[in-house]
Design a protein around this motif. Structure first.
Motif, PDB file in Angstrom:
ATOM      1  N   UNK A 102       0.826  -1.205   0.000  1.00 13.48           N
ATOM      2  CA  UNK A 102       0.000   0.000   0.000  1.00 13.48           C
ATOM      3  C   UNK A 102       0.866   1.264   0.000  1.00 13.48           C
ATOM      4  N   UNK A 103       2.043   1.186   0.606  1.00 18.71           N
ATOM      5  CA  UNK A 103       2.974   2.326   0.534  1.00 18.71           C
ATOM      6  C   UNK A 103       3.368   2.588  -0.916  1.00 18.71           C
ATOM      7  N   UNK A 104       3.677   1.515  -1.650  1.00 16.84           N
ATOM      8  CA  UNK A 104       4.029   1.665  -3.064  1.00 16.84           C
ATOM      9  C   UNK A 104       2.836   2.125  -3.895  1.00 16.84           C
ATOM     10  N   UNK A 105       1.644   1.686  -3.531  1.00 12.74           N
ATOM     11  CA  UNK A 105       0.435   2.101  -4.250  1.00 12.74           C
ATOM     12  C   UNK A 105       0.174   3.592  -4.056  1.00 12.74           C
ATOM     13  N   UNK A 106       0.452   4.110  -2.872  1.00 10.33           N
ATOM     14  CA  UNK A 106       0.289   5.550  -2.637  1.00 10.33           C
ATOM     15  C   UNK A 106       1.210   6.346  -3.570  1.00 10.33           C
ATOM     16  N   UNK A 107       2.441   5.869  -3.749  1.00 16.17           N
ATOM     17  CA  UNK A 107       3.380   6.526  -4.665  1.00 16.17           C
ATOM     18  C   UNK A 107       2.878   6.384  -6.100  1.00 16.17           C
ATOM     19  N   UNK A 108       2.411   5.195  -6.456  1.00 12.35           N
ATOM     20  CA  UNK A 108       1.856   4.955  -7.795  1.00 12.35           C
ATOM     21  C   UNK A 108       0.712   5.923  -8.076  1.00 12.35           C
ATOM     22  N   UNK A 109      -0.181   6.113  -7.104  1.00 14.16           N
ATOM     23  CA  UNK A 109      -1.328   7.007  -7.298  1.00 14.16           C
ATOM     24  C   UNK A 109      -0.864   8.423  -7.616  1.00 14.16           C
ATOM     25  N   UNK A 110       0.148   8.892  -6.890  1.00 14.04           N
ATOM     26  CA  UNK A 110       0.670  10.243  -7.157  1.00 14.04           C
ATOM     27  C   UNK A 110       1.257  10.334  -8.566  1.00 14.04           C
ATOM     28  N   UNK A 111       2.028   9.335  -8.958  1.00 12.29           N
ATOM     29  CA  UNK A 111       2.620   9.331 -10.307  1.00 12.29           C
ATOM     30  C   UNK A 111       1.534   9.283 -11.371  1.00 12.29           C
ATOM     31  N   UNK A 112       0.526   8.447 -11.161  1.00 18.02           N
ATOM     32  CA  UNK A 112      -0.560   8.292 -12.119  1.00 18.02           C
ATOM     33  C   UNK A 112      -1.292   9.619 -12.319  1.00 18.02           C
ATOM     34  N   UNK A 113      -1.618  10.286 -11.224  1.00 20.95           N
ATOM     35  CA  UNK A 113      -2.300  11.581 -11.310  1.00 20.95           C
ATOM     36  C   UNK A 113      -1.398  12.601 -12.006  1.00 20.95           C
ATOM     37  N   UNK A 114      -0.110  12.576 -11.683  1.00 14.12           N
ATOM     38  CA  UNK A 114       0.821  13.495 -12.354  1.00 14.12           C
ATOM     39  C   UNK A 114       0.864  13.237 -13.860  1.00 14.12           C
ATOM     40  N   UNK A 115       0.901  11.960 -14.257  1.00 16.12           N
ATOM     41  CA  UNK A 115       0.901  11.637 -15.686  1.00 16.12           C
ATOM     42  C   UNK A 115      -0.372  12.144 -16.357  1.00 16.12           C
ATOM     43  N   UNK A 116      -1.518  11.915 -15.720  1.00 19.34           N
ATOM     44  CA  UNK A 116      -2.797  12.288 -16.324  1.00 19.34           C
ATOM     45  C   UNK A 116      -3.023  13.791 -16.374  1.00 19.34           C
ATOM     46  N   UNK A 117      -2.682  14.470 -15.298  1.00 23.12           N
ATOM     47  CA  UNK A 117      -3.102  15.863 -15.159  1.00 23.12           C
ATOM     48  C   UNK A 117      -1.942  16.857 -15.108  1.00 23.12           C
ATOM     49  N   UNK A 118      -0.765  16.420 -15.519  1.00 20.86           N
ATOM     50  CA  UNK A 118       0.372  17.333 -15.568  1.00 20.86           C
ATOM     51  C   UNK A 118       0.051  18.527 -16.452  1.00 20.86           C
ATOM     52  N   UNK A 119       0.311  19.726 -15.965  1.00 14.68           N
ATOM     53  CA  UNK A 119       0.047  20.929 -16.738  1.00 14.68           C
ATOM     54  C   UNK A 119      -1.371  21.463 -16.620  1.00 14.68           C
ATOM     55  N   UNK A 120      -2.251  20.758 -15.901  1.00 14.12           N
ATOM     56  CA  UNK A 120      -3.620  21.242 -15.708  1.00 14.12           C
ATOM     57  C   UNK A 120      -3.622  22.326 -14.637  1.00 14.12           C
ATOM     58  N   UNK A 121      -4.373  23.386 -14.882  1.00  7.94           N
ATOM     59  CA  UNK A 121      -4.572  24.414 -13.858  1.00  7.94           C
ATOM     60  C   UNK A 121      -5.690  23.954 -12.919  1.00  7.94           C
ATOM     61  N   UNK A 122      -5.877  24.693 -11.845  1.00  7.10           N
ATOM     62  CA  UNK A 122      -6.979  24.407 -10.929  1.00  7.10           C
ATOM     63  C   UNK A 122      -8.308  24.507 -11.678  1.00  7.10           C
ATOM     64  N   UNK A 123      -8.410  25.481 -12.557  1.00  5.08           N
ATOM     65  CA  UNK A 123      -9.635  25.656 -13.342  1.00  5.08           C
ATOM     66  C   UNK A 123      -9.839  24.493 -14.307  1.00  5.08           C
ATOM     67  N   UNK A 124      -8.739  24.048 -14.934  1.00  4.65           N
ATOM     68  CA  UNK A 124      -8.821  22.883 -15.828  1.00  4.65           C
ATOM     69  C   UNK A 124      -9.339  21.664 -15.066  1.00  4.65           C
TER      70      UNK A 124
END
Length: 152
Positions: A102-124
């Motif tokens: 689960x520790x590794x999954x928490x890191x995976x979740x952060x990376x996954x969100x970064x991959x998906x939403x990198x460059x998105x503004x709060x409004x985006x």
């Protein structure tokens, strides 16, 4: 329609990215993909802790989830607890042995969100969330109504 193919392909590619990230966890911890998916699901959805929840939300077959849960209980990654109000309901709890996963999954979740939403503004992100919810509501309504190709 080309858009339909693109949308379906994009959603499938998002799922493939997640599975690719999860496969690293499988290798690192000696898990099957299904075991890692179940640990990830239970870790990310603490209020949805039954095999039925896993089947419903991840769209996995009951037989595969049931067999995998039994394996994970014997590996001491999961424990089973009866519901105090509904004897038919069985809750699943990750054990201390699952914590490194689960520790590794928490890191995976952060990376996954970064991959998906990198460059998105709060409004985006707010727009995406609003539009995504509309799509999900439309799909849910269509599925509940029993839409099929034969109806057209």
């Amino acid at each position: 329609m080309e858009e339909v193919t693109k949308y379906l392909s994009d959603y499938r590619r998002i799922e493939m990215l997640h599975q690719q990230l999860l496969s690293g966890i499988c290798v690192r911890h000696g898990l099957t993909m299904m075991q890692a998916n179940i640990i990830s699901f239970l870790h990310n959805n603490p209020a949805r802790d039954t095999a039925s929840d896993i089947c419903e939300l991840r769209m996995f077959s009951k037989a595969v989830v049931s067999r995998t849960v039994e394996e994970m209980i014997s590996l001491k990654l999961l424990e089973r607890h009866g519901d105090t109000k509904d004897r038919r309901k069985v809750h699943l709890t990750l054990t201390k042995k699952a914590e490194p996963v689960t520790d590794d999954i928490a890191v995976l979740n952060e990376r996954f969100v970064d991959f998906l939403f990198g460059g998105f503004s709060v409004e985006d992100m707010a727009s995406f969330d609003r539009l995504h919810r509309k799509i999900a509501d439309n799909v849910g309504r269509a599925l509940r109504s029993g839409v099929s190709e034969a109806e057209r």
